[in-house]
Design a protein around this motif. Structure first.
Motif, PDB file in Angstrom:
ATOM      1  N   LYS A 153       0.838  -1.207   0.000  1.00 45.77           N
ATOM      2  CA  LYS A 153       0.000   0.000   0.000  1.00 45.77           C
ATOM      3  C   LYS A 153       0.871   1.255   0.000  1.00 45.77           C
ATOM      4  CE  LYS A 153      -3.702  -2.371   2.509  1.00 45.77           C
ATOM      5  NZ  LYS A 153      -4.649  -2.429   1.374  1.00 45.77           N
ATOM      6  N   TYR A 154       1.964   1.245   0.773  1.00 42.16           N
ATOM      7  CA  TYR A 154       2.852   2.403   0.877  1.00 42.16           C
ATOM      8  C   TYR A 154       3.503   2.696  -0.472  1.00 42.16           C
ATOM      9  CZ  TYR A 154       7.048   5.061   2.216  1.00 42.16           C
ATOM     10  OH  TYR A 154       8.047   5.995   2.305  1.00 42.16           O
ATOM     11  N   ARG A 155       4.015   1.660  -1.131  1.00 45.45           N
ATOM     12  CA  ARG A 155       4.672   1.871  -2.422  1.00 45.45           C
ATOM     13  C   ARG A 155       3.675   2.337  -3.485  1.00 45.45           C
ATOM     14  NH1 ARG A 155       8.318  -2.290  -0.580  1.00 45.45           N
ATOM     15  NH2 ARG A 155       6.866  -3.985  -1.068  1.00 45.45           N
ATOM     16  N   LYS A 156       2.471   1.788  -3.446  1.00 43.97           N
ATOM     17  CA  LYS A 156       1.442   2.189  -4.397  1.00 43.97           C
ATOM     18  C   LYS A 156       1.094   3.672  -4.252  1.00 43.97           C
ATOM     19  CE  LYS A 156      -3.267   0.982  -5.849  1.00 43.97           C
ATOM     20  NZ  LYS A 156      -4.428   0.095  -5.606  1.00 43.97           N
ATOM     21  N   LEU A 157       1.032   4.128  -3.009  1.00 41.93           N
ATOM     22  CA  LEU A 157       0.713   5.539  -2.766  1.00 41.93           C
ATOM     23  C   LEU A 157       1.873   6.455  -3.161  1.00 41.93           C
ATOM     24  CD1 LEU A 157      -1.208   5.281   0.634  1.00 41.93           C
ATOM     25  CD2 LEU A 157      -2.144   5.976  -1.573  1.00 41.93           C
ATOM     26  N   MET A 158       3.092   6.038  -2.876  1.00 43.64           N
ATOM     27  CA  MET A 158       4.246   6.858  -3.267  1.00 43.64           C
ATOM     28  C   MET A 158       4.299   7.018  -4.785  1.00 43.64           C
ATOM     29  SD  MET A 158       5.786   8.088  -0.668  1.00 43.64           S
ATOM     30  CE  MET A 158       7.384   8.595  -1.302  1.00 43.64           C
ATOM     31  N   LEU A 159       3.965   5.950  -5.503  1.00 40.20           N
ATOM     32  CA  LEU A 159       3.923   6.043  -6.968  1.00 40.20           C
ATOM     33  C   LEU A 159       2.802   6.977  -7.391  1.00 40.20           C
ATOM     34  CD1 LEU A 159       5.049   5.046  -9.665  1.00 40.20           C
ATOM     35  CD2 LEU A 159       3.396   3.163  -9.578  1.00 40.20           C
ATOM     36  N   CYS A 180       4.738  13.590   1.455  1.00 38.63           N
ATOM     37  CA  CYS A 180       4.194  12.453   0.714  1.00 38.63           C
ATOM     38  C   CYS A 180       4.510  11.139   1.417  1.00 38.63           C
ATOM     39  CB  CYS A 180       4.748  12.444  -0.710  1.00 38.63           C
ATOM     40  SG  CYS A 180       4.155  13.833  -1.712  1.00 38.63           S
ATOM     41  N   MET A 181       5.711  10.999   1.968  1.00 34.27           N
ATOM     42  CA  MET A 181       6.057   9.787   2.718  1.00 34.27           C
ATOM     43  C   MET A 181       5.131   9.607   3.922  1.00 34.27           C
ATOM     44  SD  MET A 181      10.251   9.906   2.752  1.00 34.27           S
ATOM     45  CE  MET A 181      10.432   8.414   3.746  1.00 34.27           C
ATOM     46  N   GLN A 182       4.901  10.705   4.613  1.00 29.40           N
ATOM     47  CA  GLN A 182       4.085  10.624   5.833  1.00 29.40           C
ATOM     48  C   GLN A 182       2.622  10.308   5.514  1.00 29.40           C
ATOM     49  OE1 GLN A 182       4.916  14.376   7.777  1.00 29.40           O
ATOM     50  NE2 GLN A 182       7.097  13.910   7.923  1.00 29.40           N
ATOM     51  N   ILE A 183       2.067  10.949   4.480  1.00 29.27           N
ATOM     52  CA  ILE A 183       0.673  10.683   4.100  1.00 29.27           C
ATOM     53  C   ILE A 183       0.542   9.251   3.591  1.00 29.27           C
ATOM     54  CG2 ILE A 183      -1.223  11.314   2.560  1.00 29.27           C
ATOM     55  CD1 ILE A 183      -0.674  13.341   4.778  1.00 29.27           C
ATOM     56  N   ALA A 184       1.525   8.789   2.807  1.00 26.25           N
ATOM     57  CA  ALA A 184       1.487   7.417   2.296  1.00 26.25           C
ATOM     58  C   ALA A 184       1.575   6.406   3.441  1.00 26.25           C
ATOM     59  CB  ALA A 184       2.628   7.196   1.308  1.00 26.25           C
ATOM     60  N   TYR A 185       2.413   6.711   4.419  1.00 25.31           N
ATOM     61  CA  TYR A 185       2.587   5.821   5.588  1.00 25.31           C
ATOM     62  C   TYR A 185       1.299   5.747   6.414  1.00 25.31           C
ATOM     63  CZ  TYR A 185       4.536   4.542  10.217  1.00 25.31           C
ATOM     64  OH  TYR A 185       4.807   3.951  11.436  1.00 25.31           O
ATOM     65  N   LEU A 186       0.737   6.915   6.746  1.00 18.83           N
ATOM     66  CA  LEU A 186      -0.516   6.935   7.520  1.00 18.83           C
ATOM     67  C   LEU A 186      -1.668   6.345   6.711  1.00 18.83           C
ATOM     68  CD1 LEU A 186      -0.184  10.518   9.044  1.00 18.83           C
ATOM     69  CD2 LEU A 186       0.042   8.363  10.286  1.00 18.83           C
ATOM     70  N   GLY A 187      -1.685   6.627   5.407  1.00 15.23           N
ATOM     71  CA  GLY A 187      -2.729   6.078   4.560  1.00 15.23           C
ATOM     72  C   GLY A 187      -2.690   4.564   4.510  1.00 15.23           C
ATOM     73  N   ALA A 188      -1.472   3.996   4.419  1.00 20.69           N
ATOM     74  CA  ALA A 188      -1.332   2.539   4.399  1.00 20.69           C
ATOM     75  C   ALA A 188      -1.870   1.938   5.697  1.00 20.69           C
ATOM     76  CB  ALA A 188       0.123   2.156   4.193  1.00 20.69           C
ATOM     77  N   ILE A 189      -1.578   2.592   6.841  1.00 22.64           N
ATOM     78  CA  ILE A 189      -2.069   2.100   8.142  1.00 22.64           C
ATOM     79  C   ILE A 189      -3.591   2.143   8.181  1.00 22.64           C
ATOM     80  CG2 ILE A 189      -2.166   2.634  10.610  1.00 22.64           C
ATOM     81  CD1 ILE A 189       0.753   3.555  10.418  1.00 22.64           C
ATOM     82  N   LEU A 190      -4.190   3.256   7.706  1.00 17.95           N
ATOM     83  CA  LEU A 190      -5.643   3.397   7.731  1.00 17.95           C
ATOM     84  C   LEU A 190      -6.318   2.405   6.788  1.00 17.95           C
ATOM     85  CD1 LEU A 190      -6.010   7.289   7.849  1.00 17.95           C
ATOM     86  CD2 LEU A 190      -6.472   5.682   9.688  1.00 17.95           C
TER      87      LEU A 190
END
Length: 635
Positions: free
Chosen positions: A481-487, A526-536
């Protein structure tokens, strides 16, 4: 079973100002000028949820200090509604928690808790399984136990302005708290593996608590049944009727008193009631003195018996110790032959010494009890003396009013007072039954929660070996999920060895560099939003993950800028995509976004706009006089 949080209303209130922010939406956007109170909204929410007193600095928040004295937060946790209240000026370490909506909080008694206790309460009610961890003492190899608190958990919910888009993410600059972030991550993602012995112990504790609550509820339900008070709605209707009758009687009494030009009748009645209450207090205290005095006399009689017994035992022991054991003898009652007592059978003196010790213990216990009772008598007599002096003053005042008193409506007033008293007593009885119903409901909720916890514990017990593999599975899912969001945010180096959430510290990395070491505000955000987004996102999929599905971000574009001329700016396309993702996230979570100039949002949302004004202009920020719910005629 996870508990989702939904914030419903934030109310700030003072003697002349009140404003309610209805925030019952999945997406809440707060925008406007700087220094207008945008961040203060999130700080007040956090303050109600056990934040530090220093978070609300009234020397800086001068408008808040001038107009507001307290703050309320109404929220829903699962199926339960809470209203949390905290003063802004006095007793700031106390949090009041009501199990009701804000509109009803006057009708309920709150849990009054210190901040530390409130944080434990929130963790329990929101079903966040916190625990303690071992950490080395500074400069030592010794370990201390440190408890993971609800405040540690809130770092994954409320990302402050100084953290979002910076390498101080999750308060990394504070080593005391940041050292707990790894354990909080494990709690959120259900990665805490407790050994079998601890699980069995926890099952036993929760099962005992479950049985105890079940037994209490059975007793309370039987009590209500015996008094034909099982129907809560009927009780509430009766209580409301009593309240209406009391209001009507009070209105009639007020009208009657207004007809009487001489206030002496009211004073006379109040004085009589006061003297009656004082007489009841004096009677109760004299009764206490009588009971205590009787108790002391009984103890003194028993004490004298113990003294006599001790004296006899000491005399016997002294006599025995003066005679050699070999010389101890007894004479046969038949033939008068002297029988020698063998030494191995002579333990009489030890028995007597043991008995003496027991007698002495009893004597000391009685003496202490007599001292305690005597002290109580002294206090009661002192109180009685003071109250009697007060009674003399009231009697003197009453006699003065009797001399020249014109009270044509006194009998009617006393009749109304008598009716009010009788109806109030009946209403109090009904309220006690209603309170029992509420206690039964509260216990039932606890039983349901305990049943869910027991089910989870038993499941963990049965799948302990499987859980040891869970960490790899969870991290694998989070990383995808994290890598998908970073992309999605236009960062293309998403190889597994470059873009990942580390198994060592559970923090996000890009290009193999931690979020705590990067310096680009654009990349960090972007790293932080992707990280929190993956957790959610994973929280929705995993039944036992326990993030409350609440995210508060302050301020999204603060440290990155949106100007293409800036060396650290985020391109408009990336910024728009990032904001679009946060809007999408609000479909399954409640998301607060503070931003000065956010993109337009088509989806349903709650928007607040605050403006900074010049001297002499009307306030238009969080303190906005046009939004004041206290009208001039109400002041």
């Amino acid at each position: 079973m996870k508990t989702r949080l939904r914030l419903l209303r934030l109310i700030i209130s003072g003697t002349t100002y009140k404003r309610t922010l209805d925030i019952d939406e999945s997406l809440i956007i707060i925008k406007g000028d700087g220094f207008s109170g945008k961040s203060l909204v999130l700080n007040l929410i956090d303050y109600c949820l056990g934040g530090k007193q220093e978070a609300i600095d009234l020397s800086v928040q001068m408008e808040l200090a001038e107009y507001c004295d307290e703050v309320f937060l109404e929220l829903r946790a699962g199926n339960k509604i809470y209203t949390v209240n905290r003063s802004l000026k006095v007793n700031r370490n106390i949090i009041n928690i009501y199990l009701c909506k804000f509109d009803e909080y006057h009708e309920y008694s709150p849990w009054k808790k210190k901040v530390e206790e409130a944080n434990e309460f929130f963790a329990e009610q929101f079903q966040i399984p916190l625990h303690s961890i071992l950490r080395k003492r500074p400069g030592s190899n010794d370990f201390n136990q440190e408890k993971i608190s609800f405040r540690d958990f809130m770092r994954f919910v409320f990302i402050r302005q100084g953290e979002l888009g910076t390498n101080q993410f999750l308060q990394n600059n504070n080593t005391f708290v940041s050292g707990k972030n790894k354990e909080v991550f494990k709690i959120i993602n259900d990665l805490v593996i407790t050994d079998l012995e601890e699980i069995n112990k926890e099952i036993q504790i929760k099962q005992n608590e479950h049985n105890k609550l079940d037994k209490i509820n059975n007793g309370l339900e039987e009590y209500l049944s015996n008094r034909e008070s099982e129907n809560l709605n009927k009780l509430i209707t009766v209580r409301d009727e009593y309240s209406e009758n009391i209001d009507t009687l009070n209105k009639n009494k007020k009208e009657l008193l207004n007809r009487n030009k001489n206030d002496n009748s009211r004073v006379f009645s109040n004085l009589k009631n006061d003297i009656k209450e004082i007489d009841e207090i004096i009677f109760d205290k004299n009764e206490n003195i009588r009971i205590l005095d009787f108790s002391i006399r009984n103890k003194e009689i028993l004490l004298q018996d113990y003294f006599n017994e001790r004296e006899k035992l000491e005399a016997t022991l002294e006599a025995i110790k003066k005679i050699k054991i070999s010389e101890h003898s007894e004479r046969c009652p038949l033939c008068h032959t002297v029988v020698e007592v063998k030494q191995e059978n002579c333990e009489t003196n030890e028995d007597i010494e043991k008995a003496l010790n027991q007698i002495q213990d009893k004597i000391e216990t009685l003496q202490n009890l007599i001292k305690v009772d005597s002290k109580k008598i002294v206090i009661e007599r002192s109180d009685t003396s003071k109250i009697s002096e007060k009674r003399k003053i009231y009697v003197t005042a009453l006699n003065e009013y009797k001399k020249n008193m014109d009270t044509p409506y006194l009998s009617e007033v006393e009749s109304i007072n008598s009716l009010i008293k009788d109806i109030t007593e009946e209403r109090n009885k009904i309220n006690s039954f209603i309170d029992i119903h509420h206690e039964i409901d509260n216990n039932a909720s606890k039983i349901v929660r305990l049943s869910g916890q027991l089910e989870t514990l038993n499941k963990k017990k049965n799948e302990l070996l499987k859980l040891q593999k869970r960490e790899d599975d969870i991290l694998s899912a989070l990383n995808k999920k994290y890598r998908k969001l970073m992309l999605r945010f236009n960062f293309t180096s998403i190889q597994q060895d470059k873009c990942y959430i580390s198994k060592d510290n559970y923090l996000p990395y890009y290009n193999g560099i931690s979020v705590l070491k990067h310096t680009s505000g654009c990349l960090l955000l972007c790293m932080q939003i992707a990280y929190l987004g993956a957790i959610l996102e994973l929280n929705i999929e995993e039944e036992n993950n326990c993030h409350p599905a609440l995210l508060m971000l302050d301020t999204v574009s603060n440290n990155i800028g949106t100007n293409t001329d800036s060396t650290d700016s985020i391109d408009p396309e990336t910024y728009g995509e990032l904001f679009k993702y946060l809007v999408e996230t609000s479909k399954d979570n409640q998301v607060f976004i503070i931003d000065n100039t956010p993109p337009k949002v088509i989806e349903p949302n709650k928007e607040f706009i605050f403006r900074r004004v010049n001297d002499g202009e009307s306030l238009c920020g969080l303190i906005d006089m046009s939004k004041n719910e206290i009208k001039p005629e109400d002041k």
